[in-house]
Scaffold this active site. Structure first.
Site, short mmCIF file in Angstrom:
data_model
loop_
_atom_site.label_atom_id
_atom_site.label_comp_id
_atom_site.label_asym_id
_atom_site.label_seq_id
_atom_site.Cartn_x
_atom_site.Cartn_y
_atom_site.Cartn_z
N ASP A 207 35.49 -13.09 -14.15
CA ASP A 207 34.33 -12.55 -14.13
C ASP A 207 33.94 -11.36 -13.02
OD1 ASP A 207 31.38 -12.29 -14.68
OD2 ASP A 207 31.64 -14.20 -15.82
N HIS A 277 31.73 -8.11 -17.77
CA HIS A 277 31.95 -9.14 -16.74
C HIS A 277 33.45 -9.04 -16.16
CE1 HIS A 277 28.47 -11.75 -17.18
NE2 HIS A 277 28.37 -11.40 -18.51
N GLU A 341 27.02 -10.07 -22.63
CA GLU A 341 26.63 -9.03 -21.80
C GLU A 341 27.24 -8.06 -21.51
OE1 GLU A 341 23.86 -12.68 -20.02
OE2 GLU A 341 25.92 -12.60 -19.15
C1 ACM Z 1 26.65 -16.49 -21.32
O1 ACM Z 1 25.97 -17.40 -20.86
N1 ACM Z 1 26.67 -15.15 -20.83
C2 ACM Z 1 27.52 -16.73 -22.28
#
Ligand code: ACM
Ligand code: ZN
Length: 559
Positions: A207, A277, A341
């Site tokens: 991440d 991410h 995201e």
């Molecule tokens: C998430 O909680 N961004 C999958």
């Protein structure tokens, strides 16, 4: 009347606590239990095993026999005789027999406890492992320690249990990026998953705040991307502790965890979150980004704007090389490629990304932007590449935006709508809506009396009430393959707090995953947790929340 009910409840809980635990406290509740009179003495018993048992089961039986020998002070034996099925027909046959029965469904088991013998049948490894978990749950709670107490009654009650899971995918996730967990922490996490019959560990390994898996072809991913030079303090985005923080798993350690999980009947699903991410990877190899940086492993929580640049073919070479190593390390059928995201601003302003959009003839429409379709292109390429390695992909529900190729599995986290849409379109889906399955949310109503957590509230009652099939037409329900709880670790920086956030809410998820709705009952579950499972967890060395009893835990974690 109220007082009468209360005394019944007290009596039930006391009878659960004293001596053998019985069947009332088993979590997840078995599908069908028939009680009978009497009990079976386990101390010093003989375990007689079908030689055809999976080697993992053979090992687990040896460990279980040793555990009972230590606890009861009476040595149990383990043997693998031929002709067991016939021998069982003899009334004088004594001991605990484990027999392969290929007529039983996957992960299911049959357990018959009589005064002189116990018969366990299953068709696969997990069925037997779960039968042993159930027997353990019926024994005195001291079985979960390594202590001996020969004054206790080491017995289980006579009964017949037929047990099968409702969902085939029963997952639990762990974020190792925002905070790093030692291999020993991960193993302890797997142990408690196994106790409650979960079979899939979703390991969030990468991440913005840290890359946690060694990749031989790109050593800087772990060596540089695995460390940040500071971390925000508490909820204050403008703060920084300026302390170097990080860590990563070597490939040897990854194999160790995969093997350990396998021995417990758990498959590990690694997640390489892409194309968003990815700030930790960009910090290690800035040519992966649209702007070339400079980049730094993130100190803050949230969603970083900087993402991978799909406009450069070198990004795909990188991803395929990383995913090849990952595919070789994890024998399970799934690899999770994230997809959540992913901000699109950089792609909008990147000549390489825009050129690729033009070359591919991608056009935005009323539903999705051209950049969303570009993400679908990335997803499809990774899916095709991994399919060549015999792997299927899982992605967060954003992968439904744009086009999604057949064969992908969708993890529905922004509510259940993504799972419903996926099922309607013929994709498999796993339900983990934040409304019911995000265990990083605060579990007590009074957040100030609880340890610091993500700023949302998720009490165990709400977790327990989750119905994953609500709103799914019956003909589509087969596509909802399971349920998962997620543990994001932004605010969880030590292993005791990790356990506290997990427990006992994990047990509520375990019942959602295992039990048909008719077998779920909040009051029965609450009694089982308070009257039995709390002492199981305590004896097994776990920290857990007692908010269910009105006891808040903030002071346990004061600095
Ligand atoms: C998430 O909680 N961004 C999958
Ligand atoms: Zn770009």
């Amino acid at each position: 009347m109220k007082r009468f009910l209360l005394s019944i409840i007290t009596f039930v809980s006391l009878s659960i606590v004293a001596g053998a635990s019985g069947t009332e406290g088993i979590v997840p509740a078995p599908s069908k239990i028939e009680q009978a009179k009497g009990h079976f003495r386990v101390g010093g018993t003989a375990f007689k095993c079908d030689p055809a048992l999976d080697p993992r089961v053979k090992k687990a039986v040896q460990q279980f026999a040793l555990q009972i020998s230590i606890a009861s002070g009476k040595t149990c034996s383990v043997s693998f005789p031929l002709g067991l099925a016939a021998a069982c027909n003899n009334e004088n046959f004594k001991g605990v027999v484990l027999l392969v029965d290929n007529t039983l469904p996957a992960e299911s088991y049959f357990l018959k406890v009589e005064t002189g013998r116990v018969i366990v049948k299953a068709s696969d490894c997990n069925g037997f492992l779960y039968a042993m978990q159930t027997i353990r749950q019926m024994l005195p709670d001291l079985i979960y320690t390594r202590k001996q107490d020969d004054n206790l009654k080491w017995v289980i009650p006579c009964c017949t249990i037929e047990d099968s899971p409702r969902f085939s995918y029963r997952g639990c996730h762990l974020d190792c990026s925002r905070h790093f967990w030692e291999v020993s922490d991960v193993k302890k996490y797997l142990d408690v998953m196994a106790m409650f019959k979960m079979n899939s560990f979703h390991w969030h390994l990468t991440d913005d705040q840290g890359w946690r898996i060694e990749i031989k072809a790109y050593p800087l991913l772990a060596q540089k991307g695995g460390f940040r030079s500071g971390t925000m303090i508490g909820h204050d985005e403008n703060s920084d502790d300026n302390e170097r923080y990080g860590g990563y798993y070597t490939q040897e350690q990854i194999k160790e965890v995969v093997d350990y999980a396998w021995s417990l009947g758990i498959t590990v699903i690694p997640e390489i979150d892409l194309p968003g991410h990815m700030l930790a990877a960009l910090s290690a190899y800035p040519w992966l980004g649209c702007t070339g940086g400079p980049y730094e492993v993130w100190h803050k929580w949230g969603v970083a704007e900087q993402v991978l640049c799909p406009g450069k073919e070198s990004t795909f070479t990188f991803l395929e090389t990383v995913l090849s190593e990952v595919a070789d390390l994890f024998p399970g059928e799934y690899i999770h490629i994230g997809g959540d995201e992913c901000p699109k601003n950089e792609w909008k302003n990147c000549p390489d990304c825009q050129a690729l959009i033009a070359n591919l003839g991608i056009k935005g429409d009323a539903h999705f932007s051209s950049e969303q379709y570009l993400q679908s292109y990335v997803t499809a390429r990774m899916q095709k590449f991994l399919s060549g390695k015999g792997k299927k992909i899982i992605g967060w529900d954003e992968i439904l935006e744009g086009n999604l190729e057949a064969g992908a599995t969708v993890m529905s986290w922004r509510g259940t709508a993504g799972g419903q849409e996926a099922a309607t379109k013929g994709f498999d889906a796993i339900m983990c809506p934040s409304s019911h399955c995000y265990l990083n949310f605060c579990q007590g109503e009074d957040a100030d009396a609880e340890p610091i957590a993500f700023n949302s509230y998720l009490p165990i009652e709400t977790v327990y009430s989750f119905d994953p099939l609500e709103g799914i037409p019956s003909e589509m329900q087969k596509h909802i393959i399971g349920v998962q709880c997620n543990m994001w670790s932004e605010y969880i920086d030590n292993s005791k707090l990790l356990e506290y956030m997990l427990l006992p809410r994990l047990l509520a998820i375990a019942e959602v995953q295992w039990c048909i709705p008719e077998n779920r009952n909040w009051e029965r579950f609450r009694q089982a947790v308070v009257g039995h499972e709390f002492s199981v967890l305590r004896n097994a060395g776990y920290t857990y929340s007692r908010v269910i009893e009105g006891i808040y835990g903030g002071q346990l974690f004061e600095q």
